[in-house]
Design a protein around this motif. Structure first.
Motif, PDB file in Angstrom:
ATOM      1  N   HIS A  65       5.653   2.774  -5.541  1.00  0.00           N
ATOM      2  CA  HIS A  65       5.399   2.407  -5.270  1.00  0.00           C
ATOM      3  C   HIS A  65       4.334   0.902  -6.394  1.00  0.00           C
ATOM      4  O   HIS A  65       4.590   1.454  -7.924  1.00  0.00           O
ATOM      5  CB  HIS A  65       4.447   3.000  -4.295  1.00  0.00           C
ATOM      6  CG  HIS A  65       3.314   3.742  -4.657  1.00  0.00           C
ATOM      7  ND1 HIS A  65       2.881   4.652  -5.972  1.00  0.00           N
ATOM      8  CD2 HIS A  65       1.431   2.981  -5.020  1.00  0.00           C
ATOM      9  CE1 HIS A  65       1.575   5.001  -5.877  1.00  0.00           C
ATOM     10  NE2 HIS A  65       1.363   3.723  -5.785  1.00  0.00           N
ATOM     11  N   ILE A  66       4.055   0.530  -5.635  1.00  0.00           N
ATOM     12  CA  ILE A  66       3.684  -1.034  -6.336  1.00  0.00           C
ATOM     13  C   ILE A  66       2.626  -1.440  -5.620  1.00  0.00           C
ATOM     14  O   ILE A  66       2.778  -0.654  -4.412  1.00  0.00           O
ATOM     15  CB  ILE A  66       4.686  -1.930  -6.377  1.00  0.00           C
ATOM     16  CG1 ILE A  66       4.929  -2.533  -5.232  1.00  0.00           C
ATOM     17  CG2 ILE A  66       5.693  -1.857  -6.703  1.00  0.00           C
ATOM     18  CD1 ILE A  66       5.816  -4.297  -4.746  1.00  0.00           C
ATOM     19  N   VAL A  67       1.800  -1.825  -5.866  1.00  0.00           N
ATOM     20  CA  VAL A  67      -0.032  -2.048  -5.786  1.00  0.00           C
ATOM     21  C   VAL A  67       0.504  -3.969  -5.952  1.00  0.00           C
ATOM     22  O   VAL A  67       0.719  -4.145  -7.077  1.00  0.00           O
ATOM     23  CB  VAL A  67      -0.840  -1.504  -6.011  1.00  0.00           C
ATOM     24  CG1 VAL A  67      -1.797  -2.124  -5.554  1.00  0.00           C
ATOM     25  CG2 VAL A  67      -0.756  -0.108  -5.721  1.00  0.00           C
ATOM     26  N   ILE A  68       0.019  -4.676  -4.452  1.00  0.00           N
ATOM     27  CA  ILE A  68       0.166  -5.955  -4.773  1.00  0.00           C
ATOM     28  C   ILE A  68      -1.727  -6.472  -5.055  1.00  0.00           C
ATOM     29  O   ILE A  68      -2.173  -6.207  -3.757  1.00  0.00           O
ATOM     30  CB  ILE A  68       0.736  -6.447  -3.825  1.00  0.00           C
ATOM     31  CG1 ILE A  68       2.491  -6.835  -4.197  1.00  0.00           C
ATOM     32  CG2 ILE A  68       0.187  -8.401  -4.021  1.00  0.00           C
ATOM     33  CD1 ILE A  68       3.280  -6.491  -2.993  1.00  0.00           C
ATOM     34  N   ASP A  69      -2.017  -6.962  -5.726  1.00  0.00           N
ATOM     35  CA  ASP A  69      -3.948  -7.244  -6.126  1.00  0.00           C
ATOM     36  C   ASP A  69      -3.435  -9.045  -4.864  1.00  0.00           C
ATOM     37  O   ASP A  69      -3.108 -10.097  -5.805  1.00  0.00           O
ATOM     38  CB  ASP A  69      -4.042  -7.279  -7.223  1.00  0.00           C
ATOM     39  CG  ASP A  69      -5.305  -8.072  -7.376  1.00  0.00           C
ATOM     40  OD1 ASP A  69      -6.446  -8.375  -6.480  1.00  0.00           O
ATOM     41  OD2 ASP A  69      -5.898  -8.128  -8.471  1.00  0.00           O
ATOM     42  N   THR A 113      -1.426 -17.026   1.892  1.00  0.00           N
ATOM     43  CA  THR A 113      -0.381 -15.716   2.873  1.00  0.00           C
ATOM     44  C   THR A 113       0.475 -14.924   1.457  1.00  0.00           C
ATOM     45  O   THR A 113       1.236 -15.714   0.636  1.00  0.00           O
ATOM     46  CB  THR A 113       1.099 -16.732   3.371  1.00  0.00           C
ATOM     47  OG1 THR A 113       0.157 -17.163   4.379  1.00  0.00           O
ATOM     48  CG2 THR A 113       1.823 -16.026   4.492  1.00  0.00           C
ATOM     49  N   VAL A 114       0.067 -14.253   0.853  1.00  0.00           N
ATOM     50  CA  VAL A 114       0.082 -12.867   0.343  1.00  0.00           C
ATOM     51  C   VAL A 114       1.265 -12.009   0.602  1.00  0.00           C
ATOM     52  O   VAL A 114       1.649 -12.293   1.245  1.00  0.00           O
ATOM     53  CB  VAL A 114      -1.055 -12.222  -0.585  1.00  0.00           C
ATOM     54  CG1 VAL A 114      -2.098 -13.101  -1.069  1.00  0.00           C
ATOM     55  CG2 VAL A 114      -1.127 -11.652   0.984  1.00  0.00           C
ATOM     56  N   ALA A 115       2.125 -11.746  -0.642  1.00  0.00           N
ATOM     57  CA  ALA A 115       3.462 -10.658  -0.376  1.00  0.00           C
ATOM     58  C   ALA A 115       2.608  -9.148  -0.330  1.00  0.00           C
ATOM     59  O   ALA A 115       1.352  -8.919  -0.642  1.00  0.00           O
ATOM     60  CB  ALA A 115       3.938 -10.786  -1.731  1.00  0.00           C
ATOM     61  N   VAL A 116       3.074  -8.685   0.696  1.00  0.00           N
ATOM     62  CA  VAL A 116       3.235  -7.314   1.116  1.00  0.00           C
ATOM     63  C   VAL A 116       4.258  -6.534   0.811  1.00  0.00           C
ATOM     64  O   VAL A 116       5.434  -7.099   0.658  1.00  0.00           O
ATOM     65  CB  VAL A 116       2.074  -6.930   2.748  1.00  0.00           C
ATOM     66  CG1 VAL A 116       1.188  -7.720   2.687  1.00  0.00           C
ATOM     67  CG2 VAL A 116       3.467  -7.394   3.583  1.00  0.00           C
ATOM     68  N   PHE A 117       3.991  -4.747   0.495  1.00  0.00           N
ATOM     69  CA  PHE A 117       4.709  -4.242  -0.122  1.00  0.00           C
ATOM     70  C   PHE A 117       4.685  -3.032   1.073  1.00  0.00           C
ATOM     71  O   PHE A 117       3.646  -3.293   2.067  1.00  0.00           O
ATOM     72  CB  PHE A 117       4.076  -3.550  -1.274  1.00  0.00           C
ATOM     73  CG  PHE A 117       5.074  -2.258  -1.311  1.00  0.00           C
ATOM     74  CD1 PHE A 117       6.369  -2.668  -1.760  1.00  0.00           C
ATOM     75  CD2 PHE A 117       4.627  -0.575  -1.801  1.00  0.00           C
ATOM     76  CE1 PHE A 117       7.222  -1.043  -2.105  1.00  0.00           C
ATOM     77  CE2 PHE A 117       4.932   0.065  -1.556  1.00  0.00           C
ATOM     78  CZ  PHE A 117       6.406  -0.204  -1.864  1.00  0.00           C
ATOM     79  N   SER A 118       6.506  -2.604   1.958  1.00  0.00           N
ATOM     80  CA  SER A 118       6.605  -2.113   2.541  1.00  0.00           C
ATOM     81  C   SER A 118       7.226  -0.688   1.952  1.00  0.00           C
ATOM     82  O   SER A 118       8.438  -1.736   1.741  1.00  0.00           O
ATOM     83  CB  SER A 118       6.980  -2.770   3.957  1.00  0.00           C
ATOM     84  OG  SER A 118       7.823  -3.329   4.426  1.00  0.00           O
ATOM     85  N   GLY A 119       7.696   0.224   3.028  1.00  0.00           N
ATOM     86  CA  GLY A 119       8.385   0.761   2.253  1.00  0.00           C
ATOM     87  C   GLY A 119       8.445   1.357   1.553  1.00  0.00           C
ATOM     88  O   GLY A 119       9.479   2.187   0.311  1.00  0.00           O
ATOM     89  N   ALA A 120       7.638   2.140   0.899  1.00  0.00           N
ATOM     90  CA  ALA A 120       7.520   3.204  -0.043  1.00  0.00           C
ATOM     91  C   ALA A 120       8.129   4.430  -0.969  1.00  0.00           C
ATOM     92  O   ALA A 120       8.407   4.552  -1.384  1.00  0.00           O
ATOM     93  CB  ALA A 120       5.735   3.751  -0.397  1.00  0.00           C
ATOM     94  N   ASP A 121       8.749   4.423   0.835  1.00  0.00           N
ATOM     95  CA  ASP A 121       9.955   5.972   0.660  1.00  0.00           C
ATOM     96  C   ASP A 121      11.041   5.385   0.056  1.00  0.00           C
ATOM     97  O   ASP A 121      11.854   5.635  -0.500  1.00  0.00           O
ATOM     98  CB  ASP A 121      10.326   6.621   2.161  1.00  0.00           C
ATOM     99  CG  ASP A 121      10.842   5.499   2.737  1.00  0.00           C
ATOM    100  OD1 ASP A 121       9.903   3.847   2.930  1.00  0.00           O
ATOM    101  OD2 ASP A 121      10.958   6.145   3.776  1.00  0.00           O
ATOM    102  N   LYS A 122      11.341   3.821  -0.290  1.00  0.00           N
ATOM    103  CA  LYS A 122      12.341   3.652  -0.362  1.00  0.00           C
ATOM    104  C   LYS A 122      12.551   2.762  -1.849  1.00  0.00           C
ATOM    105  O   LYS A 122      13.823   2.588  -2.831  1.00  0.00           O
ATOM    106  CB  LYS A 122      13.124   2.456  -0.138  1.00  0.00           C
ATOM    107  CG  LYS A 122      13.634   2.922   1.488  1.00  0.00           C
ATOM    108  CD  LYS A 122      14.103   2.213   3.079  1.00  0.00           C
ATOM    109  CE  LYS A 122      14.335   2.568   3.497  1.00  0.00           C
ATOM    110  NZ  LYS A 122      14.690   1.478   4.641  1.00  0.00           N
TER     111      LYS A 122
END
Length: 67
Positions: free
Chosen positions: A3-7, A38-47
């Motif tokens: 997964h990724i984490v966006i600061d 307007t920042v980036a967000v991560f979704s779909g950690a299972d993929k």
């Protein structure tokens, strides 16, 4: 699980990570952060495969990849 984490404090909303993700798991937020970007967000950690293309494209070094 990869997964990724966006600061959000480092992200300036350029959107390069959204283009780089081969699984389209990174998108731009619908609302601005506390400093107006307007920042980036991560979704779909299972993929997520942990390929790190999003982090490589980020000019602000705002993305951390966990494998």
């Amino acid at each position: 699980m990869p997964h990724i984490v966006i600061d959000e404090t480092r992200c300036k909303g350029c959107g390069l990570c959204t283009i780089a993700c081969p699984k389209t798991l990174v998108r731009m937020s619908e609302t601005p952060n506390s400093i107006g970007f307007t920042v980036a967000v991560f979704s779909g950690a299972d993929k997520c495969t942990g390929c790190a293309l999003c982090a490589e494209m980020c000019p602000d070094v705002a993305i951390t990849v966990f494998k």
